[in-house]
Design a protein around this motif. Structure first.
Motif, PDB file in Angstrom:
ATOM      1  N   VAL A 238      -1.690  23.483  36.488  1.00 48.19           N
ATOM      2  CA  VAL A 238      -1.027  22.251  36.923  1.00 48.19           C
ATOM      3  C   VAL A 238      -1.344  22.001  38.394  1.00 48.19           C
ATOM      4  N   ASN A 239      -1.114  20.786  38.832  1.00 52.90           N
ATOM      5  CA  ASN A 239      -1.341  20.408  40.232  1.00 52.90           C
ATOM      6  C   ASN A 239      -0.213  20.983  41.094  1.00 52.90           C
ATOM      7  N   PRO A 240      -0.544  21.831  42.108  1.00 51.18           N
ATOM      8  CA  PRO A 240       0.518  22.445  42.926  1.00 51.18           C
ATOM      9  C   PRO A 240       1.357  21.432  43.693  1.00 51.18           C
ATOM     10  N   PHE A 241       0.744  20.328  44.133  1.00 50.67           N
ATOM     11  CA  PHE A 241       1.493  19.299  44.865  1.00 50.67           C
ATOM     12  C   PHE A 241       2.479  18.596  43.928  1.00 50.67           C
ATOM     13  N   ARG A 242       2.037  18.372  42.695  1.00 48.20           N
ATOM     14  CA  ARG A 242       2.926  17.758  41.704  1.00 48.20           C
ATOM     15  C   ARG A 242       4.079  18.707  41.364  1.00 48.20           C
ATOM     16  N   LEU A 243       3.762  20.001  41.273  1.00 47.85           N
ATOM     17  CA  LEU A 243       4.785  21.001  40.962  1.00 47.85           C
ATOM     18  C   LEU A 243       5.842  21.068  42.064  1.00 47.85           C
ATOM     19  N   ILE A 244       5.417  21.060  43.311  1.00 44.90           N
ATOM     20  CA  ILE A 244       6.391  21.137  44.413  1.00 44.90           C
ATOM     21  C   ILE A 244       7.261  19.886  44.460  1.00 44.90           C
ATOM     22  N   ILE A 275      10.197  19.942  35.143  1.00 42.39           N
ATOM     23  CA  ILE A 275       9.018  20.802  35.001  1.00 42.39           C
ATOM     24  C   ILE A 275       8.670  21.002  33.528  1.00 42.39           C
ATOM     25  N   GLY A 276       9.685  21.073  32.659  1.00 44.15           N
ATOM     26  CA  GLY A 276       9.416  21.221  31.229  1.00 44.15           C
ATOM     27  C   GLY A 276       9.603  22.638  30.719  1.00 44.15           C
ATOM     28  N   PHE A 396       6.729  26.210  27.718  1.00 48.20           N
ATOM     29  CA  PHE A 396       6.531  25.183  28.736  1.00 48.20           C
ATOM     30  C   PHE A 396       6.063  23.917  28.034  1.00 48.20           C
ATOM     31  N   ASP A 397       6.821  22.828  28.202  1.00 49.28           N
ATOM     32  CA  ASP A 397       6.495  21.532  27.595  1.00 49.28           C
ATOM     33  C   ASP A 397       5.687  20.710  28.599  1.00 49.28           C
ATOM     34  N   ARG A 398       4.381  20.679  28.405  1.00 53.55           N
ATOM     35  CA  ARG A 398       3.505  19.982  29.352  1.00 53.55           C
ATOM     36  C   ARG A 398       3.734  18.473  29.345  1.00 53.55           C
ATOM     37  N   GLU A 399       4.199  17.941  28.237  1.00 54.00           N
ATOM     38  CA  GLU A 399       4.467  16.500  28.166  1.00 54.00           C
ATOM     39  C   GLU A 399       5.572  16.102  29.144  1.00 54.00           C
ATOM     40  N   ILE A 400       6.613  16.918  29.231  1.00 50.20           N
ATOM     41  CA  ILE A 400       7.703  16.646  30.179  1.00 50.20           C
ATOM     42  C   ILE A 400       7.168  16.707  31.613  1.00 50.20           C
ATOM     43  N   PHE A 401       6.339  17.708  31.894  1.00 50.07           N
ATOM     44  CA  PHE A 401       5.764  17.858  33.231  1.00 50.07           C
ATOM     45  C   PHE A 401       4.912  16.642  33.594  1.00 50.07           C
ATOM     46  N   ASP A 402       4.082  16.176  32.659  1.00 48.50           N
ATOM     47  CA  ASP A 402       3.176  15.053  32.937  1.00 48.50           C
ATOM     48  C   ASP A 402       3.905  13.724  32.975  1.00 48.50           C
ATOM     49  N   LYS A 403       5.023  13.617  32.224  1.00 50.19           N
ATOM     50  CA  LYS A 403       5.731  12.334  32.106  1.00 50.19           C
ATOM     51  C   LYS A 403       6.592  12.048  33.332  1.00 50.19           C
ATOM     52  N   ASN A 404       7.370  13.011  33.795  1.00 50.39           N
ATOM     53  CA  ASN A 404       8.331  12.783  34.874  1.00 50.39           C
ATOM     54  C   ASN A 404       7.707  12.882  36.265  1.00 50.39           C
TER      55      ASN A 404
END
Length: 404
Positions: A238-244, A275-276, A396-404
């Motif tokens: 995942v993108n670290p900037f998006r994660l933070i 994060i998911g 880990f639900d990647r869809e939740i991470f990518d959506k929000n």
């Protein structure tokens, strides 16, 4: 009239202590005995506080519920805590906040833990008689016994939902916690007495070490969470900037409250809804991390103990600094959730190593600011550990991470 919170009381006491020391000079040494009383009061309850906190934390983990995920979490917590303590040692040796202060008389080293071989040191962690360990204030032996005691209590849960001995320990721990809370009401007076005495004898030479200590804390905090952020982001792809950015609410709450406990509900919400991470992983790992994963405290203790040693002119060898890493890690067990809990943990670490307790006054003066870095590192690393375990367990639900 609104009551002044504990952190602000400490800040006010620090400012007044420095001003009083600069104005009245060595005359402030006459009230240093008040600071000595404060240090003794902390020492008075530390043994029982550590024992009950660790037994309660370890005993609360039910073996059946714990399983593979809990074991994986604890291994990860140990790795991140030790790493944080090690980085603290490197940072404090590189920046040297306590070196070269003029006007401080070198202190004699009072402990024995540093002056033995590694094999003998490891053997000395195991108590022959726990009551003797308590009487001597041997904190490492007390911690080892408490871990075994807590594990035994946890195993008893297979037969009894809540063993009587566990309820007794929890109740006794609450009594000791109340004693500590009352003692900490005296903290502003004690810190004022100690710090004004130090400032009175040293003058403005005390200010620079405090600023360098804070710089060391924030520098090390940034380095540690950046390292973990990159590693976990690479593992999860995942993108670290998006994660933070997913953690921004947790970060805001932790920085403004300097409380891991208050941050926990927001932390869980960010994990699950932004994060998911599955609810099962989030609740179990974040709850365990609350008590068992204190990277920020381990960092604080390793930096603080070596800063205090530098301040009093005590030279520490490589072996001695390795011991400080172990002590900093062990002292975080049971995470003391009381006002000024870091100061109590610092007293434990200084007791273990035999370094001068008077150094607490120096660090306490800026502990609220250090607490921002400490809490931030605690909660960010808790989330990153939870995320890592969720990915490894495929929860880990990647869809939740990518959506929000």
């Amino acid at each position: 009239m609104k009551k002044i919170n504990f952190s602000l009381q400490i800040v006010i006491a620090t400012v007044l202590a420095i001003l009083s020391g600069l104005v009245f000079g060595e005359a402030m040494e006459k009230i240093s005995f008040l600071g000595d009383i404060f240090l003794r009061l902390i020492q008075m309850s530390v043994v029982l506080l550590v024992m009950t906190a660790i037994i309660e934390s370890v005993g609360a983990i039910e073996p059946g519920e714990f399983g593979k995920i809990g074991l994986k979490a604890i291994i990860l917590f140990v790795i991140t805590t030790v790493y944080s303590a090690v980085i603290g040692v490197f940072a404090v040796n590189m920046i040297k906040p306590g070196v070269g202060v003029i006007g401080v008389e070198p202190a004699a080293y009072q402990g024995e833990i540093f002056n033995i071989r590694i094999q003998d040191l490891i053997t000395s962690f195991i108590p022959r008689n726990v009551f003797q360990s308590m009487a001597e204030g041997n904190m490492i032996q007390i911690i080892v016994f408490s871990i075994f005691f807590g594990m035994a209590v946890s195993l008893l849960r297979k037969k009894h939902k809540e063993p009587e001995i566990y309820r007794v320990v929890v109740s006794f721990g609450k009594v000791i916690m109340e004693i500590i809370k009352k003692i900490m009401l005296f903290a502003p007076v004690g810190i004022f007495a100690l710090l004004s005495s130090i400032t009175g004898s040293m003058g403005t030479a005390i200010i620079m070490p405090l600023l360098k200590y804070l710089f060391t804390m924030f520098f090390a905090t940034f380095f540690i969470f950046t390292t973990f952020l990159i590693l976990v982001s690479l593992y999860a792809k995942v993108n670290p900037f998006r994660l933070i950015m997913k953690m921004k609410d947790t970060i805001i709450v932790s920085v403004t409250t300097t409380s891991s406990a208050i941050s926990l509900p927001v932390q869980m919400s960010d994990c699950e809804h932004k994060i998911g991470i599955s609810s099962r992983i989030s609740k179990l790992v974040n709850s365990l991390a609350m008590s068992l994963n204190s990277d920020g405290l381990a960092l604080t203790l390793s930096i603080s103990t070596i800063t205090i040693a530098q301040f009093f002119g005590i030279e520490l060898s490589l072996q001695q600094q390795i011991v400080i890493v172990a002590v900093s890690t062990l002292s975080t067990l049971g995470n003391l959730l009381v006002p000024g809990g870091a100061l109590v943990a610092m007293a434990i670490a200084l007791n273990m190593t035999g370094l001068p307790l008077e150094g607490i006054a120096l660090i306490a003066g800026v502990d609220w600011f250090a607490g921002i870095a400490r809490t931030l590192l605690n909660v960010i690393n808790d989330v990153l550990c939870t995320f890592y375990i969720a990915v490894s367990e495929r929860e880990f639900d990647r869809e939740i991470f990518d959506k929000n």
